[in-house]
Each structure stands twice: as C-alpha cells, then as structure tokens.
Enzyme design. Structure first.
Site, PDB file in Angstrom:
ATOM      1  N   GLY A  29     -31.032 -17.282   1.025  1.00  0.00           N
ATOM      2  CA  GLY A  29     -30.542 -18.289   0.098  1.00  0.00           C
ATOM      3  C   GLY A  29     -31.610 -18.850  -0.817  1.00  0.00           C
ATOM      4  O   GLY A  29     -31.299 -19.535  -1.795  1.00  0.00           O
ATOM      5  N   CYS A 237       0.754  -7.739  -4.632  1.00  0.00           N
ATOM      6  CA  CYS A 237       0.385  -6.852  -5.734  1.00  0.00           C
ATOM      7  C   CYS A 237       1.621  -6.090  -6.207  1.00  0.00           C
ATOM      8  O   CYS A 237       2.376  -5.563  -5.397  1.00  0.00           O
ATOM      9  CB  CYS A 237      -0.696  -5.880  -5.280  1.00  0.00           C
ATOM     10  SG  CYS A 237      -1.066  -4.583  -6.480  1.00  0.00           S
ATOM     11  N   CYS A 240       0.807  -2.041  -5.394  1.00  0.00           N
ATOM     12  CA  CYS A 240       0.679  -1.507  -4.037  1.00  0.00           C
ATOM     13  C   CYS A 240       1.293  -2.423  -2.979  1.00  0.00           C
ATOM     14  O   CYS A 240       1.319  -2.087  -1.808  1.00  0.00           O
ATOM     15  CB  CYS A 240      -0.791  -1.242  -3.707  1.00  0.00           C
ATOM     16  SG  CYS A 240      -1.720  -2.740  -3.391  1.00  0.00           S
ATOM     17  N   CYS A 262      -3.895  -5.882  -7.882  1.00  0.00           N
ATOM     18  CA  CYS A 262      -5.171  -6.033  -7.186  1.00  0.00           C
ATOM     19  C   CYS A 262      -6.301  -5.949  -8.213  1.00  0.00           C
ATOM     20  O   CYS A 262      -6.303  -5.056  -9.063  1.00  0.00           O
ATOM     21  CB  CYS A 262      -5.377  -4.912  -6.183  1.00  0.00           C
ATOM     22  SG  CYS A 262      -4.199  -4.891  -4.832  1.00  0.00           S
ATOM     23  N   CYS A 268      -6.448  -0.811  -4.336  1.00  0.00           N
ATOM     24  CA  CYS A 268      -5.068  -0.646  -4.770  1.00  0.00           C
ATOM     25  C   CYS A 268      -4.696   0.845  -4.754  1.00  0.00           C
ATOM     26  O   CYS A 268      -3.644   1.243  -4.262  1.00  0.00           O
ATOM     27  CB  CYS A 268      -4.915  -1.218  -6.174  1.00  0.00           C
ATOM     28  SG  CYS A 268      -3.217  -1.575  -6.657  1.00  0.00           S
TER      29      CYS A 268
END
Lengths: 285, 264
Positions: A29, A237, A240, A262, A268
């Site tokens: 970080g 979606c 899909c 997606c 997808c």
C-alpha cells in the site's frame, strides 16, 4: 523479435522498476517513487502499467490486456500489440491462460490464481490528493497515519447524497496501515482486492508504484452505520445471463431501449460458449 | 473551580526559558510561566513583540531554539512536548490541544461543510459512526449559536463572525484541555466581538478549559484572562493578575499600553 530490447525498456530501467516493485511488495500500500520513463504513448494511456508490465514480463509469459474489462477496446488492443511487437510474448484473451494481466479500471470476474500477476494502470495514486493538494503534507499524513480526512470525504458524501456516493476509486486500508487508492475500479471490485495473485499498481505520470502481495488484507473504508457495499446494476447480463458480474449499460436506440452486458468480455464469452443465454442472447448470436 | 483548588493541582502547562531567534533578531527570550487547570492566561503586547512567536512555539507549530514546554498529559503525566515524537505531538494537538487562528480561513476547511469541519477531529481520533458524528456536530453548532440548518453549508457561505465561531466549535468538539488562541476577535466588528467573547467566556467556564490568549486588545484580556503577561521586544516585561496589571501597571511600557486605550 525486432531491434527493440526485450519489452521495449532497457535492462537498467527494468531493474530500477523491479526494485520499486519489490519495495512496494515489502510495504503493501505504500507508494514507492520511481523514475518513470517517457513511453511511446501519452500519459493517461497506461504508461505506468506498461512500465510495470515491461519490468515483469519474461519471454515465457502470456499476456492479457483489458480496458474496462474488455479485450477489444483501443487501449487494450494497442498495448497488447505493443508487447507482441517489442517483447514477442504470447498473448491471450482468456483470463485463466494469462500469467500477466494488465488492466485499466477492472478486476477480471474469474478468480485469479497464485501464479498470476495483475498490473493496474493508475491515473492518480494519492487517495488524499483532492482533500489535501500538497504532496509534502500528504506524505506526512501517510507517514503519521493521519487518515481522518479520508472519512471527512465519506462524511460529505453521506451528508450531500444520503449515502456514500463514491462508486469507483473507493479508498481502502491495507493491512491496517496505509490508505490506498485501488485505481478507478468500480467499488464492486473492491472485495476482490484480497486475492491469490500479486497486484502491482503503476502510475506513470505521477511516478509511483505500489503493490499488494497475495492474500493481503484490504478493507474498504466506511462508517459503522453506513457500511461499505459493493454495488452493481440490478440486472442480469443480457447476453450471458450472469447475475454476479459487473455490467455496462448500452443504449440501443433513440426509443430508450437499453441492454446490460458484462464489462468483462472474456467472462461473458466463455459463459455463452457453454450455453448460458441472457434476454437478448439469441439475437446477438 | 476556586483558586485554592488550582494551587493544589499540578500545573497543566509549564513553560521554562522558552527562546526563539530569527537569525540575529530576537523572537522571544527566556519566557517562563505555569498555567494551572481552568486558568486563562492573556499575552498582550504590540505587533512584533514576540507574542505570536511564543504562542506558535508553545503549540509546536515551529521549534523554539531553547526551553521546555511541559504538558500534563492524561496518560503519562507531565512531559516535555518539544521532546515528543512528531506523531505524539500531532496526536496531542488534535485531542487535548486546540488552536484558534486569527483568520478562520486558516483553521477551517473552506471546501468542506460545517458538519464535516466539526466532525474532522472526531474522525481523526477514530469516530466511525456517522449518526453520532453528525449529532455531535449539530450539538456544537447549537452551542456556538449557529443554526442547525446550516450544517451542510460550506464555511465560505458564512459571515466572518460565524466562521470564527465554527472554528471554535471545530476545535472544542474533542473536549481539549488547553486552547491556544491567536487574536480570536481580530478583524471582527465590535458587536460580533462582544458575542464571541461572551461565548468564549461561557465555554471556558463550562468546560473548565485552560487557555492562552494572544491579543493586542486589552478589553479581551480584561474579560477573559485571569492572568496577564505583557511582552515587549521579545521579553516579558510584566506579569500578574489581569486586574492588577491593568489597574496598576508598573512597567513604563505597560503604563503606555494601558493609557493608549481609547476611552469612548
């Protein structure tokens, strides 16, 4: 391969970047300064991510590049071609096949494994930048762990919008120490930041590299009475039928028709390949 | 709190031989005093007499050349704040200490709402409950006589007097024990000054605050301060109980200062 050194950058530069990456991994970080090079693309097009990828790639690697989850957008295509030409590495669109994945603003839907590296393109690595413009001051705030200001921003969100309206680049705290900008991924992706793969973040213009080793604890900042929530469009979606993926909204015509698809094109496609179909799946196929 | 209680207590702040020089020019020279819990100390003097230098050195805004600033911390008792590590000192300055700037713009975040301004210190010390923070912000707005309906307005939409009161609320919300004030009423018109002084006096009494107030306005110290230090050219030339110093000034400079006040 051509007259380029492997992966475009010279070896000394790659060593310098690898040192920054190792330091970043040692202090999760923490933003490590590095001597960012001019790349043959404008700042803002992923110069940081490209340099980190260049320093990470080996001739045996398989590279995947996505932009907002998609393999076929300008940024993704041109960076993939760049490394095909300068490094001669194999490329793929399949998440599971890739050993290095460079991404802009998304984490792939498919779970990543320990032998993969995810490289993020970061526009602004400093999460405190818009609250405190002085770099000298923000470095001090990181050093002394003075992060009250970060919550002031979330407080302002709630007081103005009724809940935390920050929906991307949602700040996280790494291993209870550094507050980090996860790059502008949607906050839907935030829980995925705790993963098996190594995550490297490169900011070219800002000359910073930071990193998350595998399984690093990453907590999204929030309030007790306004807990963090990973949100997405309430919709499956349309191609899909997936209900668990992050969706793009696409306007279809002037009559207000729209579809949700997606944003991860590989996810997808692989779902449709095994027979899943959404509302508009038949027409599209 | 009566004066007897104060005598028996440990001083909240002990300043010893504090000195600060700017190159060859003197900021302040060998200042020493004790401040007891609940006591308000006024520092007066003309521009350039070193009073702001002294205040900033005590508050840790810049490092003095010599001296000690011993603060009676809650956890470890009396400690020299100048020898503390930076994180410790900054922690102190957002919990037990407060600093009210002359210009509210320096002490406020102008692009953050009033509620956010008050809440910042709470969040900085670990407040993580939005409802609680907001309730405390609303409460403090009420205590400094700002309408609760202004809680989501930015300070830039406030008048000078309101900004100053907001700054005070922002500073006092964590219940500090020692408040440094640098000309808190400077630049405000007299009726606004009067209300602000009234407010400060109420808060000091109610919360049992100790305060060090730097000002060039003798009326302010007359109203607020128990004790007074008069500074000139970096030296403390006279100190004592406020009324005693103002009514019977001994040093020539103090006499000049007192006699210079316009009588209306």
């Amino acid at each position: 391969m051509s007259d380029y050194n492997f992966a475009y950058l010279d070896e000394q530069t790659k060593r310098m970047i690898r040192r920054a990456i190792l330091k970043g991994l040692a202090v999760p970080g923490y933003q490590v300064p590095f001597a960012s090079r001019e790349m043959p693309m404008p700042y803002g097009w992923g110069t940081g991510g490209v340099q980190v990828s260049a320093a990470t790639l080996t001739p045996d690697d398989t590279l995947k590049v996505i932009d907002q989850g998609a393999d076929d957008t300008t940024n993704a295509v041109s960076i993939r071609k760049f490394f095909e030409r300068t490094a001669g590495v194999a490329t793929t669109e399949e998440t599971a096949q890739a050993s290095v994945i460079q991404t802009r603003h998304r984490i792939p839907e498919a779970e990543l494994s320990e032998d993969q590296i995810l490289v993020y393109q970061v526009p602004i690595p400093e999460p405190l930048r818009f609250l405190e413009p002085r770099e000298t001051e923000t470095r001090k705030m990181h050093a002394l762990e003075e992060y009250g200001l970060m919550h002031v921003k979330l407080y302002e969100d709630i007081s103005q919008h009724g809940d935390i309206a920050t929906s991307y680049a949602y700040p996280v705290k790494v291993e209870d120490r550094y507050v980090m900008d996860p790059s502008p991924i949607p906050k839907f992706d935030n829980p995925k930041l705790e993963m098996a793969a190594i995550q490297l973040f490169g900011a070219g213009r800002e000359q910073r590299i930071y990193a998350l080793p595998p399984y690093t604890r990453v907590v999204s900042l929030d309030f007790e009475d306004f807990p963090f929530e990973a949100t997405k469009a309430e919709h499956p979606c349309d191609l899909c039928g997936a209900e668990d993926s992050y969706l793009d909204e696409v306007i279809l015509d002037d009559a207000g028709n729209r579809m949700f698809v997606c944003s991860d094109t590989d996810y997808c496609r692989s779902r449709r390949d095994v027979g899943h179909t959404g509302r508009l799946g038949e027409q599209a196929a | 709190m009566t004066r007897d209680d104060r005598k028996s207590a440990v001083p909240l702040l002990q300043v010893r031989n504090l000195a600060k020089q700017y190159g060859r020019r003197i900021g302040c020279r060998d200042v020493s005093f004790d401040l007891y819990p609940g006591e308000v100390m006024g520092i007066v003097g003309e521009s350039g007499s070193g009073k702001s230098t002294l205040l900033n050195a005590m508050a840790g805004h810049h490092a003095p050349d010599r001296g000690e600033v011993v603060f009676d911390t809650r956890a470890d008792g009396p400690r020299d704040t100048l020898k503390m590590s930076e994180p410790e000192r900054r922690m102190l300055s957002r919990t037990d200490w407060a600093f009210v700037h002359q210009h509210a713009r320096e002490g406020l975040r102008m692009s953050v709402s009033a509620g956010g301004n008050i809440g910042e210190r709470l969040m900085a010390v670990g407040g993580r409950h939005y409802g609680d923070i907001r309730a405390q912000a609303a409460d403090w707005l009420g205590r400094v006589e700002i309408s609760e309906s202004r809680i989501d307005d930015r300070p830039s939409a406030f008048s000078g007097g309101m900004q100053q009161r907001l700054q005070i609320a922002r500073n006092l919300v964590t219940g500090p024990r020692l408040v440094f004030m640098d000309e808190p009423t400077g630049g405000l018109d007299v009726s606004v000054q009067a209300r602000l002084l009234d407010l400060l006096r109420g808060l000091v009494r109610e919360m049992g605050l100790s305060a060090i107030i730097v000002t060039h306005d003798l009326a302010v110290v007359r109203l607020l301060a128990d004790r007074l230090m008069v500074m000139k050219d970096g030296d403390v030339v006279e100190s004592g109980l406020t009324d005693q110093v103002l009514d019977d000034p001994q040093h020539a400079y103090t006499q000049l200062l007192v006699s210079s006040v316009l009588q209306v």
